[in-house]
Design a protein around this motif. Structure first.
Motif, PDB file in Angstrom:
ATOM      1  N   PRO A 198       9.598  10.712  -8.974  1.00  0.00           N
ATOM      2  CA  PRO A 198       8.399  11.423  -8.745  1.00  0.00           C
ATOM      3  C   PRO A 198       8.199  11.678  -7.422  1.00  0.00           C
ATOM      4  CG  PRO A 198       7.850   9.245  -9.230  1.00  0.00           C
ATOM      5  CD  PRO A 198       9.525   9.385  -9.536  1.00  0.00           C
ATOM      6  N   ARG A 199       8.571  11.043  -6.465  1.00  0.00           N
ATOM      7  CA  ARG A 199       8.365  11.263  -5.167  1.00  0.00           C
ATOM      8  C   ARG A 199       9.286  10.439  -4.148  1.00  0.00           C
ATOM      9  NH1 ARG A 199       4.481   8.323  -7.215  1.00  0.00           N
ATOM     10  NH2 ARG A 199       3.506  10.025  -7.602  1.00  0.00           N
ATOM     11  N   PRO A 200       9.509  10.819  -2.899  1.00  0.00           N
ATOM     12  CA  PRO A 200      10.427  10.129  -1.927  1.00  0.00           C
ATOM     13  C   PRO A 200       9.982   8.624  -1.972  1.00  0.00           C
ATOM     14  CG  PRO A 200       9.563  12.075  -1.087  1.00  0.00           C
ATOM     15  CD  PRO A 200       9.071  12.223  -2.162  1.00  0.00           C
ATOM     16  N   VAL A 201      11.126   7.780  -1.794  1.00  0.00           N
ATOM     17  CA  VAL A 201      10.607   6.381  -1.857  1.00  0.00           C
ATOM     18  C   VAL A 201       9.720   6.201  -0.578  1.00  0.00           C
ATOM     19  CG1 VAL A 201      11.606   4.051  -1.305  1.00  0.00           C
ATOM     20  CG2 VAL A 201      12.815   5.633  -2.638  1.00  0.00           C
ATOM     21  N   TYR A 202       9.521   6.764   0.693  1.00  0.00           N
ATOM     22  CA  TYR A 202       8.930   6.427   1.676  1.00  0.00           C
ATOM     23  C   TYR A 202       7.129   6.744   1.062  1.00  0.00           C
ATOM     24  CZ  TYR A 202       9.562  11.289   2.796  1.00  0.00           C
ATOM     25  OH  TYR A 202       9.806  12.667   2.951  1.00  0.00           O
ATOM     26  N   ARG A 203       7.040   7.645   0.048  1.00  0.00           N
ATOM     27  CA  ARG A 203       5.587   8.080  -0.422  1.00  0.00           C
ATOM     28  C   ARG A 203       5.088   7.006  -1.320  1.00  0.00           C
ATOM     29  NH1 ARG A 203       4.179  11.213   3.350  1.00  0.00           N
ATOM     30  NH2 ARG A 203       4.996  13.199   3.761  1.00  0.00           N
ATOM     31  N   TYR A 204       5.912   5.871  -1.869  1.00  0.00           N
ATOM     32  CA  TYR A 204       5.326   5.112  -2.775  1.00  0.00           C
ATOM     33  C   TYR A 204       4.211   4.302  -2.186  1.00  0.00           C
ATOM     34  CZ  TYR A 204       9.645   5.530  -5.694  1.00  0.00           C
ATOM     35  OH  TYR A 204      10.644   6.326  -6.621  1.00  0.00           O
ATOM     36  N   PRO A 205       3.139   3.687  -2.836  1.00  0.00           N
ATOM     37  CA  PRO A 205       2.058   3.027  -2.167  1.00  0.00           C
ATOM     38  C   PRO A 205       2.549   2.056  -1.346  1.00  0.00           C
ATOM     39  CG  PRO A 205       1.535   3.764  -4.416  1.00  0.00           C
ATOM     40  CD  PRO A 205       3.339   3.931  -4.275  1.00  0.00           C
ATOM     41  N   LEU A 206       3.378   1.088  -1.773  1.00  0.00           N
ATOM     42  CA  LEU A 206       3.672  -0.049  -0.862  1.00  0.00           C
ATOM     43  C   LEU A 206       4.347   0.559   0.436  1.00  0.00           C
ATOM     44  CD1 LEU A 206       7.089  -2.003  -2.062  1.00  0.00           C
ATOM     45  CD2 LEU A 206       6.561   0.379  -2.586  1.00  0.00           C
ATOM     46  N   PHE A 207       4.852   1.505   0.644  1.00  0.00           N
ATOM     47  CA  PHE A 207       5.144   1.906   1.880  1.00  0.00           C
ATOM     48  C   PHE A 207       4.305   2.566   2.761  1.00  0.00           C
ATOM     49  CE2 PHE A 207       9.518   1.643   0.161  1.00  0.00           C
ATOM     50  CZ  PHE A 207      10.438   1.206   1.060  1.00  0.00           C
ATOM     51  N   GLN A 208       3.416   3.414   1.859  1.00  0.00           N
ATOM     52  CA  GLN A 208       2.198   3.996   2.494  1.00  0.00           C
ATOM     53  C   GLN A 208       1.336   2.992   3.041  1.00  0.00           C
ATOM     54  OE1 GLN A 208       1.889   7.684   2.986  1.00  0.00           O
ATOM     55  NE2 GLN A 208       3.844   6.966   3.110  1.00  0.00           N
ATOM     56  N   ASN A 209       1.188   1.791   2.278  1.00  0.00           N
ATOM     57  CA  ASN A 209       0.105   0.863   2.762  1.00  0.00           C
ATOM     58  C   ASN A 209       0.852  -0.266   3.602  1.00  0.00           C
ATOM     59  OD1 ASN A 209      -1.894   2.203   1.274  1.00  0.00           O
ATOM     60  ND2 ASN A 209      -1.250   1.256  -0.517  1.00  0.00           N
ATOM     61  N   HIS A 210       2.187  -0.108   3.728  1.00  0.00           N
ATOM     62  CA  HIS A 210       3.022  -1.144   4.339  1.00  0.00           C
ATOM     63  C   HIS A 210       2.764  -2.693   3.616  1.00  0.00           C
ATOM     64  CE1 HIS A 210       2.580   1.679   7.702  1.00  0.00           C
ATOM     65  NE2 HIS A 210       3.868   1.624   7.491  1.00  0.00           N
ATOM     66  N   ASP A 211       2.577  -2.431   2.306  1.00  0.00           N
ATOM     67  CA  ASP A 211       2.164  -3.715   1.741  1.00  0.00           C
ATOM     68  C   ASP A 211       3.507  -4.412   0.972  1.00  0.00           C
ATOM     69  OD1 ASP A 211       0.997  -5.740  -0.042  1.00  0.00           O
ATOM     70  OD2 ASP A 211      -0.038  -4.291  -1.351  1.00  0.00           O
ATOM     71  N   PHE A 212       4.254  -5.138   1.967  1.00  0.00           N
ATOM     72  CA  PHE A 212       5.348  -5.762   1.361  1.00  0.00           C
ATOM     73  C   PHE A 212       5.469  -7.163   1.050  1.00  0.00           C
ATOM     74  CE2 PHE A 212       6.907  -2.197   4.166  1.00  0.00           C
ATOM     75  CZ  PHE A 212       7.267  -1.295   3.336  1.00  0.00           C
ATOM     76  N   PHE A 213       4.431  -7.874   1.625  1.00  0.00           N
ATOM     77  CA  PHE A 213       4.129  -9.306   1.445  1.00  0.00           C
ATOM     78  C   PHE A 213       2.932  -9.506   1.362  1.00  0.00           C
ATOM     79  CE2 PHE A 213       8.168  -8.632   3.671  1.00  0.00           C
ATOM     80  CZ  PHE A 213       9.372  -9.120   2.633  1.00  0.00           C
ATOM     81  N   ALA A 214       2.214  -9.523   0.248  1.00  0.00           N
ATOM     82  CA  ALA A 214       0.991  -9.994  -0.020  1.00  0.00           C
ATOM     83  C   ALA A 214       0.094  -9.208   0.925  1.00  0.00           C
ATOM     84  CB  ALA A 214       0.552 -11.443   0.188  1.00  0.00           C
ATOM     85  N   GLY A 215      -0.073  -7.940   1.230  1.00  0.00           N
ATOM     86  CA  GLY A 215      -0.700  -7.102   2.050  1.00  0.00           C
ATOM     87  C   GLY A 215      -0.315  -6.992   3.278  1.00  0.00           C
ATOM     88  N   PHE A 216       0.795  -7.723   3.970  1.00  0.00           N
ATOM     89  CA  PHE A 216       0.981  -7.715   5.069  1.00  0.00           C
ATOM     90  C   PHE A 216       2.548  -7.130   5.284  1.00  0.00           C
ATOM     91  CE2 PHE A 216      -1.802 -11.005   4.477  1.00  0.00           C
ATOM     92  CZ  PHE A 216      -2.749 -11.034   5.439  1.00  0.00           C
ATOM     93  N   TRP A 217       2.729  -6.754   6.514  1.00  0.00           N
ATOM     94  CA  TRP A 217       4.129  -6.382   6.926  1.00  0.00           C
ATOM     95  C   TRP A 217       4.633  -7.328   8.057  1.00  0.00           C
ATOM     96  CZ3 TRP A 217       7.012  -1.317   8.463  1.00  0.00           C
ATOM     97  CH2 TRP A 217       8.317  -1.607   8.357  1.00  0.00           C
ATOM     98  N   PRO A 218       5.146  -8.568   7.945  1.00  0.00           N
ATOM     99  CA  PRO A 218       5.274  -9.502   9.288  1.00  0.00           C
ATOM    100  C   PRO A 218       6.099  -8.936  10.304  1.00  0.00           C
ATOM    101  CG  PRO A 218       5.696 -10.730   7.081  1.00  0.00           C
ATOM    102  CD  PRO A 218       5.491  -9.395   6.943  1.00  0.00           C
ATOM    103  N   LEU A 219       7.001  -8.048   9.871  1.00  0.00           N
ATOM    104  CA  LEU A 219       7.686  -7.308  11.030  1.00  0.00           C
ATOM    105  C   LEU A 219       6.746  -6.794  12.108  1.00  0.00           C
ATOM    106  CD1 LEU A 219      10.938  -5.981   9.614  1.00  0.00           C
ATOM    107  CD2 LEU A 219      10.629  -7.945  11.056  1.00  0.00           C
ATOM    108  N   ARG A 220       6.135  -5.861  11.566  1.00  0.00           N
ATOM    109  CA  ARG A 220       4.746  -4.786  12.359  1.00  0.00           C
ATOM    110  C   ARG A 220       3.818  -5.854  13.092  1.00  0.00           C
ATOM    111  NH1 ARG A 220       3.485   0.630  11.663  1.00  0.00           N
ATOM    112  NH2 ARG A 220       1.217  -0.138  11.766  1.00  0.00           N
TER     113      ARG A 220
END
Length: 412
Positions: free
Chosen positions: A336-358
């Motif tokens: 339906p959309r590019p992978v980077y447009r998925y909500p988890l990418f748009q919100n950087h919600d990779f680990f329980a609401g966080f992205w430790p790398l950032r």
């Protein structure tokens, strides 16, 4: 042919009966029967996993390989085997399954999305070059729909920048690039036995390599980093790794499927080539066919067409609905959309609401600012046509006729 669309009461263009397709049979059953007689269904030293490895090597030469629980698992194993430091970047395609990027994220690495070629739908090598930074460590080309990526260009870039290459061959069983199987070009390669791929055991995968830097560790990365070849010290892991093992029942079905792979791929190639040939003979203003290099073999997991919507009096979805009404196995777009447009990418919600790398300052990637215009255009104006051995030459011919009928009806 009556030009009145089936949507408007006209006759359907696709009237040929669809034979019932049953994908599994004697080859799989004989192996499953033998498997039931085994004392163990565990993969290590299991005869079914060994047979699967032998059958796979008939398709793609691999010195080392590891059957896994899914294609996603195979890709995670391949990424883990690179042993890249956190924050390292892997360039890949934005038109793919989440399975291509899950392992990257779990290894605390950064997926970087490069744009695609407008008609092969694979990574555009020039845009790959533009996305390389001091943190880039690998490229993951995805052979989308069974059309081989431009591996010569990708491997040239990899050599110039000292990068690793992981081939995602999930959709490309049987595809050839310059006469060599996809998967035999990069440092590692991964295949899928998912229910919807050319061959299937319901779910499963394989990761392979001919590179001695990674081969001896593949089984460890799929098996909690246990060394099953060391009876005295098997459970003494020195790295963190998941359990992605394939069981003997899965391997029995997958091995049986691979004995039929040449015939399955021949059907896909014949049907896909026939469909494109039929489409090419018709005047189809505003319809673009996939670009296939004549030196390669496209294994046609499906066929993706593009519409120049400015030349039609309808939307892409209306065009697809008209094809379905004609009896064609068609769907609008792909994902339906590019992978980077998925909500988890748009919100950087990779680990329980966080992205430790950032949060640790190891990346400044912001997926809300990523743009791949060609990918977005392809996903907005494309039509998918099914190709599988359950279809027939007559259905392909009639599907081409349906595309022509709908095209001429809606053409401006």
């Amino acid at each position: 042919m009556n030009p009145t669309l089936a949507l408007h009461g006209g006759p359907k263009a696709v009237t040929a009966p669809r034979p019932e397709r049953h994908r599994w049979g004697a080859e799989e059953l004989s192996r499953l029967t033998a498997m039931v007689g085994q004392k163990s269904l565990f993969y290590a030293n299991g005869p079914q996993c060994a047979d699967l490895a032998a059958e796979f090597r008939q398709t793609c030469p691999a010195k080392w390989l590891m059957p896994t629980s899914s294609g996603t698992a195979a890709l995670h194993v391949a990424v883990a085997a690179l042993q890249l430091p956190p924050g390292s970047e892997i360039i890949t395609s934005p038109i793919t399954d989440m399975g291509s990027v899950i392992g990257i994220l779990y290894q605390q690495l950064v997926p970087v999305f490069a744009d695609i070629h407008p008609h092969t739908y694979n990574l555009d090598p020039q845009d790959v070059r533009r996305r390389i930074t001091s943190k880039t460590r690998a490229i993951m080309p995805v052979h989308l729909t069974g059309n081989p990526s431009d591996m010569e260009a990708i491997m040239t870039i990899a050599r110039e920048h000292d990068l690793f290459v992981i081939e995602d061959c999930a959709q490309a069983w049987g595809a050839l690039y310059r006469g060599k199987p996809v998967g035999s070009w990069g440092h590692l390669a991964c295949f899928s036995f998912n229910e919807f791929k050319h061959v299937s055991c319901g779910d499963g995968g394989i990761v392979m390599t001919n590179d001695e830097r990674f081969g001896p560790t593949l089984a460890k990365w799929a098996d909690k980093f246990y060394d099953r070849n060391s009876a005295a010290d098997a459970r003494n892991p020195t790295s963190l790794a998941p359990n992605y093992r394939m069981s003997e029942p899965q391997a029995a079905v997958a091995a049986g499927q691979l004995t039929k792979l040449p015939a399955i791929i021949a059907d896909h190639v014949r049907l896909g080539s026939r469909l494109l040939a039929q489409l090419e003979t018709r005047a189809l203003p505003g319809v673009s066919l996939p670009a296939i290099d004549p030196r390669d073999r496209h294994s046609f997991w499906f066929c993706l067409l593009r519409l120049d919507l400015a030349r039609f009096r309808c939307t892409r979805d209306e065009f697809a609905a008209a094809l379905v009404a004609e009896g064609a196995a068609a769907t609008p777009g792909y994902i339906p959309r590019p992978v980077y447009r998925y909500p988890l990418f748009q919100n950087h919600d990779f680990f329980a609401g966080f992205w430790p790398l950032r949060e640790a300052g190891l990346t400044t990637m912001d997926y809300r600012r990523v743009s791949c215009p060609v990918t977005e255009a392809v996903l907005a104006d494309s039509i998918s046509l099914a190709i599988n051995p359950g279809l027939t030459d007559e259905i392909m011919d009639q599907t081409a006729a349906a595309v022509a009928k709908v095209t001429h009806h809606f053409a401006r």
